[in-house]
Design a protein around this motif. Sequence first.
Motif, PDB file in Angstrom:
ATOM      1  N   ARG A   1       0.837  -1.207   0.000  1.00  0.00           N
ATOM      2  CA  ARG A   1       0.000   0.000   0.000  1.00  0.00           C
ATOM      3  C   ARG A   1       0.871   1.256   0.000  1.00  0.00           C
ATOM      4  O   ARG A   1       0.570   2.234  -0.705  1.00  0.00           O
ATOM      5  CB  ARG A   1      -0.931  -0.003   1.218  1.00  0.00           C
ATOM      6  CG  ARG A   1      -2.073  -1.001   1.130  1.00  0.00           C
ATOM      7  CD  ARG A   1      -3.155  -0.721   2.160  1.00  0.00           C
ATOM      8  NE  ARG A   1      -2.665  -0.840   3.524  1.00  0.00           N
ATOM      9  CZ  ARG A   1      -2.646  -1.987   4.208  1.00  0.00           C
ATOM     10  NH1 ARG A   1      -3.066  -3.108   3.631  1.00  0.00           N
ATOM     11  NH2 ARG A   1      -2.216  -2.009   5.462  1.00  0.00           N
ATOM     12  N   ARG A   2       1.933   1.231   0.776  1.00  0.00           N
ATOM     13  CA  ARG A   2       2.835   2.381   0.814  1.00  0.00           C
ATOM     14  C   ARG A   2       3.527   2.556  -0.541  1.00  0.00           C
ATOM     15  O   ARG A   2       3.644   3.677  -1.050  1.00  0.00           O
ATOM     16  CB  ARG A   2       3.874   2.183   1.915  1.00  0.00           C
ATOM     17  CG  ARG A   2       3.305   2.335   3.322  1.00  0.00           C
ATOM     18  CD  ARG A   2       4.296   1.898   4.377  1.00  0.00           C
ATOM     19  NE  ARG A   2       3.843   2.238   5.725  1.00  0.00           N
ATOM     20  CZ  ARG A   2       4.417   1.809   6.834  1.00  0.00           C
ATOM     21  NH1 ARG A   2       5.474   1.012   6.758  1.00  0.00           N
ATOM     22  NH2 ARG A   2       3.946   2.166   8.012  1.00  0.00           N
ATOM     23  N   TYR A   3       3.981   1.468  -1.116  1.00  0.00           N
ATOM     24  CA  TYR A   3       4.635   1.522  -2.430  1.00  0.00           C
ATOM     25  C   TYR A   3       3.687   2.069  -3.486  1.00  0.00           C
ATOM     26  O   TYR A   3       4.061   2.929  -4.296  1.00  0.00           O
ATOM     27  CB  TYR A   3       5.106   0.114  -2.815  1.00  0.00           C
ATOM     28  CG  TYR A   3       5.587  -0.027  -4.238  1.00  0.00           C
ATOM     29  CD1 TYR A   3       6.895   0.284  -4.590  1.00  0.00           C
ATOM     30  CD2 TYR A   3       4.718  -0.475  -5.234  1.00  0.00           C
ATOM     31  CE1 TYR A   3       7.338   0.157  -5.906  1.00  0.00           C
ATOM     32  CE2 TYR A   3       5.143  -0.609  -6.543  1.00  0.00           C
ATOM     33  CZ  TYR A   3       6.453  -0.289  -6.877  1.00  0.00           C
ATOM     34  OH  TYR A   3       6.871  -0.409  -8.177  1.00  0.00           O
ATOM     35  N   ASN A   4       2.432   1.612  -3.488  1.00  0.00           N
ATOM     36  CA  ASN A   4       1.460   2.044  -4.489  1.00  0.00           C
ATOM     37  C   ASN A   4       1.104   3.520  -4.370  1.00  0.00           C
ATOM     38  O   ASN A   4       0.618   4.126  -5.324  1.00  0.00           O
ATOM     39  CB  ASN A   4       0.185   1.205  -4.381  1.00  0.00           C
ATOM     40  CG  ASN A   4       0.380  -0.207  -4.903  1.00  0.00           C
ATOM     41  OD1 ASN A   4       1.290  -0.476  -5.683  1.00  0.00           O
ATOM     42  ND2 ASN A   4      -0.465  -1.126  -4.463  1.00  0.00           N
ATOM     43  N   SER A   5       1.349   4.114  -3.199  1.00  0.00           N
ATOM     44  CA  SER A   5       1.041   5.531  -3.012  1.00  0.00           C
ATOM     45  C   SER A   5       2.118   6.442  -3.606  1.00  0.00           C
ATOM     46  O   SER A   5       1.910   7.650  -3.743  1.00  0.00           O
ATOM     47  CB  SER A   5       0.872   5.840  -1.530  1.00  0.00           C
ATOM     48  OG  SER A   5       2.111   5.812  -0.844  1.00  0.00           O
ATOM     49  N   LEU A   6       3.274   5.868  -3.984  1.00  0.00           N
ATOM     50  CA  LEU A   6       4.368   6.660  -4.542  1.00  0.00           C
ATOM     51  C   LEU A   6       4.112   6.991  -6.009  1.00  0.00           C
ATOM     52  O   LEU A   6       3.374   6.286  -6.699  1.00  0.00           O
ATOM     53  CB  LEU A   6       5.694   5.892  -4.417  1.00  0.00           C
ATOM     54  CG  LEU A   6       6.114   5.487  -3.010  1.00  0.00           C
ATOM     55  CD1 LEU A   6       7.397   4.662  -3.063  1.00  0.00           C
ATOM     56  CD2 LEU A   6       6.303   6.706  -2.118  1.00  0.00           C
ATOM     57  N   SER A   7       4.750   8.038  -6.489  1.00  0.00           N
ATOM     58  CA  SER A   7       4.609   8.414  -7.898  1.00  0.00           C
ATOM     59  C   SER A   7       5.264   7.348  -8.782  1.00  0.00           C
ATOM     60  O   SER A   7       6.171   6.640  -8.347  1.00  0.00           O
ATOM     61  CB  SER A   7       5.267   9.772  -8.153  1.00  0.00           C
ATOM     62  OG  SER A   7       6.679   9.668  -8.047  1.00  0.00           O
ATOM     63  N   PRO A   8       4.818   7.205 -10.033  1.00  0.00           N
ATOM     64  CA  PRO A   8       5.363   6.170 -10.924  1.00  0.00           C
ATOM     65  C   PRO A   8       6.880   6.243 -11.087  1.00  0.00           C
ATOM     66  O   PRO A   8       7.556   5.205 -11.088  1.00  0.00           O
ATOM     67  CB  PRO A   8       4.645   6.439 -12.254  1.00  0.00           C
ATOM     68  CG  PRO A   8       3.344   7.062 -11.840  1.00  0.00           C
ATOM     69  CD  PRO A   8       3.678   7.916 -10.647  1.00  0.00           C
ATOM     70  N   ASP A   9       7.443   7.447 -11.247  1.00  0.00           N
ATOM     71  CA  ASP A   9       8.892   7.574 -11.415  1.00  0.00           C
ATOM     72  C   ASP A   9       9.633   7.057 -10.195  1.00  0.00           C
ATOM     73  O   ASP A   9      10.663   6.378 -10.313  1.00  0.00           O
ATOM     74  CB  ASP A   9       9.276   9.032 -11.663  1.00  0.00           C
ATOM     75  CG  ASP A   9       8.920   9.502 -13.059  1.00  0.00           C
ATOM     76  OD1 ASP A   9       8.613   8.636 -13.906  1.00  0.00           O
ATOM     77  OD2 ASP A   9       8.938  10.722 -13.302  1.00  0.00           O
TER      78      ASP A   9
END
Length: 367
Positions: free
Chosen positions: A199-207
């Motif tokens: 969930r934390r990873y998915n909240s980051l921007s694509p780059d």
Amino acid sequence: MKIYVILLSMVLGTAQAQQQQQKPAGFHIEGYVKGISEKSFVSITDANKPTDTLARGFVKAGMFVLNGHVNEPSLIILNFSSAQKKFSLFIGNETVTINGDIENLSALQVKGSSSEADFMVFEQTFNNYFAQLNQLSQLSNSPDAASKRDSIGQAYQKVAMEIQSRVDNFIQQKKSSYVSPFVLVVVNQLSDDVFLLERRYNSLSPDVQQSVYGSYIREQIDNGKVGAIGTEATDFTQADTAGLPVSLSSFKGKYVLVDFWASWCKPCRMENPNVLSAYERFKAKNFTVLGVSLDRSRDAWIKAIQDDKLTWSQVSDLKFWNNAVAQQYRIQQIPQNFLIDPNGKIVGKNLRGTDLDSKLCALLGCN
């Protein structure tokens, strides 16, 4: 304490090899650090690969200039050879100025980098907590730790939970910062919750997700889902002590503890009485154990089974750490176990001592 530099020694290989896109511009660092010797050597190295020198120069008239290139904003180490001192900073291909005193590197002023500004927030937020965890870890290994184990464990968990809370705040405020996946790498060992990490990873921007640190976290998520609580246990077949094939699926309909151990593993042998006690207590309540040994000597394996009175099913391919089931379940240390329910779903892992009894009591009743 720069504990995160040590942790990042694991972030090598595949993740970095995937990051090959080059940017035309590089970084330019101008340093004015009081107390460094004239003509002394100054260099920048990659924190993940200390032998990889990114830039080097010499002090002239109290100043040094370093020019180099990084593929993306990342943690680097500024080395002052004559003083035998180092300083960590987090920069990209930017023009940066550094001012301060060699006798007080922690107070160096770094300007010109947004990533370094985020990194400073990280240090100010987390370093004190990391120091507390380090102190508690040292205390747990002290001679008088046995009488204080419960209180030390509670204190450790309290600090770890505070770190987790602050991680969420940091990530939410800095979704596009390359420091954010770096933070996830540093705190990754404090939680087994792979779905929280995702969930934390998915909240980051694509780059940022595709950065070196982001790619490493993605890999940890994919690996972590193997054997994660709430997922289906993957089936396997291995030979028992008589050479006959035994499959995990043959235990479907029962609660089964898949227990990874070995005759040569002292912590495993110390834990075996607890597993035996749980087995004897709950075997009449639809519970059993399936031992998977990482032994390589059949004789030592059989002797340990007999000596420890392990009467449940035991399997092994006698390939040590290359045991096929251990690799399938990403086993990197033992003892380790997975509790699987009658439908084949993992409902617990790494249950030892009273934790195993408590979990089985909750599921099967204590009477």
